[in-house]
Design a protein around this motif. Structure first.
Motif, mmCIF file in Angstrom:
data_model
loop_
_atom_site.group_PDB
_atom_site.id
_atom_site.type_symbol
_atom_site.label_atom_id
_atom_site.label_comp_id
_atom_site.label_asym_id
_atom_site.label_seq_id
_atom_site.Cartn_x
_atom_site.Cartn_y
_atom_site.Cartn_z
ATOM 1 N N ARG A 276 0.848 -1.192 0.000
ATOM 2 C CA ARG A 276 0.000 0.000 0.000
ATOM 3 C C ARG A 276 0.883 1.241 0.000
ATOM 4 N NH1 ARG A 276 -5.075 -1.116 0.816
ATOM 5 N NH2 ARG A 276 -5.654 1.024 1.211
ATOM 6 N N PRO A 277 0.516 2.266 -0.748
ATOM 7 C CA PRO A 277 1.336 3.489 -0.718
ATOM 8 C C PRO A 277 1.300 4.121 0.672
ATOM 9 C CG PRO A 277 -0.669 3.817 -2.004
ATOM 10 C CD PRO A 277 -0.645 2.379 -1.598
ATOM 11 N N THR A 278 2.415 4.697 1.059
ATOM 12 C CA THR A 278 2.456 5.336 2.384
ATOM 13 C C THR A 278 2.202 6.839 2.263
ATOM 14 O OG1 THR A 278 4.829 5.470 2.128
ATOM 15 C CG2 THR A 278 3.986 3.639 3.462
ATOM 16 N N GLN A 279 2.386 7.377 1.067
ATOM 17 C CA GLN A 279 2.135 8.808 0.888
ATOM 18 C C GLN A 279 1.263 8.991 -0.334
ATOM 19 O OE1 GLN A 279 5.435 11.347 1.187
ATOM 20 N NE2 GLN A 279 6.486 10.090 2.677
ATOM 21 N N ARG A 280 0.470 10.002 -0.306
ATOM 22 C CA ARG A 280 -0.461 10.211 -1.409
ATOM 23 C C ARG A 280 -0.647 11.705 -1.654
ATOM 24 N NH1 ARG A 280 -5.949 6.885 -1.171
ATOM 25 N NH2 ARG A 280 -4.374 5.269 -0.993
ATOM 26 N N ALA A 281 -0.697 12.097 -2.915
ATOM 27 C CA ALA A 281 -0.977 13.495 -3.235
ATOM 28 C C ALA A 281 -1.788 13.522 -4.512
ATOM 29 C CB ALA A 281 0.329 14.264 -3.413
ATOM 30 N N GLY A 282 -2.636 14.478 -4.663
ATOM 31 C CA GLY A 282 -3.451 14.564 -5.870
ATOM 32 C C GLY A 282 -3.644 16.011 -6.269
#
Ligand SMILES: Cc1cc2nc3c(=O)[nH]c(=O)nc-3n(C[C@H](O)[C@H](O)[C@H](O)COP(=O)(O)OP(=O)(O)OC[C@H]3O[C@@H](n4cnc5c(N)ncnc54)[C@H](O)[C@@H]3O)c2cc1C
Length: 334
Positions: A276-282
């Motif tokens: 699972r990704p640990t960081q996310r940005a959109g």
């Protein structure tokens, strides 16, 4: 997910009780009226269950198959998928192709038992995942046979085994997207296959339709994730060997992937997973038109950046969804 949870609507998208609120409906209507340049005063209403007339079932399941039903809701809710022609026929209250019997098997033995009985009862069988097909895949077809049986896999919705070392899991075919991810989350793993229909479609449906993820860069098609498959056919079980990879001859999985249920019922699959990704940005970026946005997407793809989602809404779609005023395209990325 269990058949006793809140039911899927017998017509339309989502579960019973869900839908647009009055403000959202007014918004959509206003956008549609602006688009067509006229007041839209007439509307076709979704058929209520009591408005749907079904022919008496042509066949009846024996008492030895208590997970089968010819209930009115079950037959109506399994008549159509979500393509436009199916929607139009539903609105016209045309339910002539409804299945006679809907089965909700809980394991492979019950799948096999339905296939055995359907063969002896001169019935065709249609596998059913979430019913989100937009290609007419779940509408029962009799082809001159006496009856039609639909096998809904929703009771087979478990992640049965997780192999953290090899990052793979054995998953039952009737597992809906959210339930699948919820069962992988405690292991910090994800399938990362997010078709737009994620909430109301199943692993078996994704495999049988050769689905493409809406989160679509790098790994796009379900093919990339299938390690091995198990399918119950009217003649017996087909199971492919679970290998990390194979270059030997034609792939037996490829025969099942995209088969739309015509060769048998996929019951479970070993699927490759990811951390699972640990960081996310959109973010969302505006472009003056679709082609300028498309050039930006190409540059991102060719740079190997692989955002999990990169999608353009053209000016009309951006307007319809309320994301912009119709003069710009919007690229969304995560
Ligand atoms: C709003 C919306 C958005 C969508 N977005 C996407 C998208 O982003 N990407 C995409 O690829 N598709 C998309 N689709 C199409 C559809 O959701 C996919 O085809 C999905 O994979 C179907 O899954 P399902 O579980 O609903 O299968 P169903 O619709 O129930 O079945 C689809 C076909 O597979 C067969 N089948 C189902 N389960 C099995 C099984 N266990 N064994 C054998 N055969 C089986 C059925 O007989 C049928 O032929 C979208 C549809 C809608 C309505």
């Amino acid at each position: 997910m269990s058949a006793s949870a809140v039911r899927l609507k017998h017509f339309g998208w989502g579960r019973e009780g869900e839908g647009l609120n009055a403000d959202e409906e007014a918004f959509v209507l206003a956008r549609a009226e602006a688009r067509f340049g006229m007041a839209l005063t007439e509307s076709a209403s979704a058929p209520r269950l009591d408005e749907i007339a079904l022919a008496p079932p042509h066949i009846a399941a024996p008492p030895s198959l208590p997970f089968c039903t010819d209930g009115h809701y079950d037959r109506a809710a399994h008549t159509y998928g979500k393509s436009y022609p199916e929607l139009a026929r539903g609105l016209a209250r045309d339910y002539a192709s409804a299945p006679d019997v809907v089965a909700y098997p809980r394991d492979e033995n019950e799948v096999a038992a339905v296939l055995d009985w359907a063969g002896s009862a001169d019935a065709t069988v249609t596998p059913f995942g979430g019913g989100s097909s937009v290609a007419g895949g779940v509408e029962p077809r009799r082809y001159g046979h006496k009856g039609a049986v639909t096998i809904d896999l929703r009771e087979m919705g478990k992640v049965k085994e997780v192999d953290k070392t090899s990052r793979a899991a054995l998953i039952e075919a009737g597992t809906y997207g959210p339930a699948l991810e919820a069962q992988l989350r405690p292991h910090q793993l994800t399938l990362r296959h997010f078709p737009q229909s994620f909430e109301y479609s199943t692993l078996g449906g994704w495999i049988a339709t050769r689905g493409g993820g809406h989160f679509a860069t790098l790994y796009t098609h379900i093919d990339d994730f299938v390690e091995s498959l198990r399918t119950i056919t009217p003649k017996g079980v087909i199971e492919s060997r679970r290998l990390p990879g194979s270059g030997a001859g034609p792939s037996p999985d490829r025969m099942m992937i995209g088969s739309e249920g015509i060769l048998g019922v996929i019951t479970q699959a070993w699927m490759r997973l990811q951390d699972r990704p640990t960081q996310r940005a959109g973010g969302a970026v505006r472009f003056m038109d679709f082609l300028t946005a498309a050039r930006a997407v190409r540059a991102i793809a060719q740079a190997g950046l692989y955002p999990s989602n990169c999608r353009i809404l053209d000016p009309t779609e951006a307007y319809n969804t309320g994301a912009a005023d119709g003069s710009v395209a919007i690229m969304v990325g995560v």
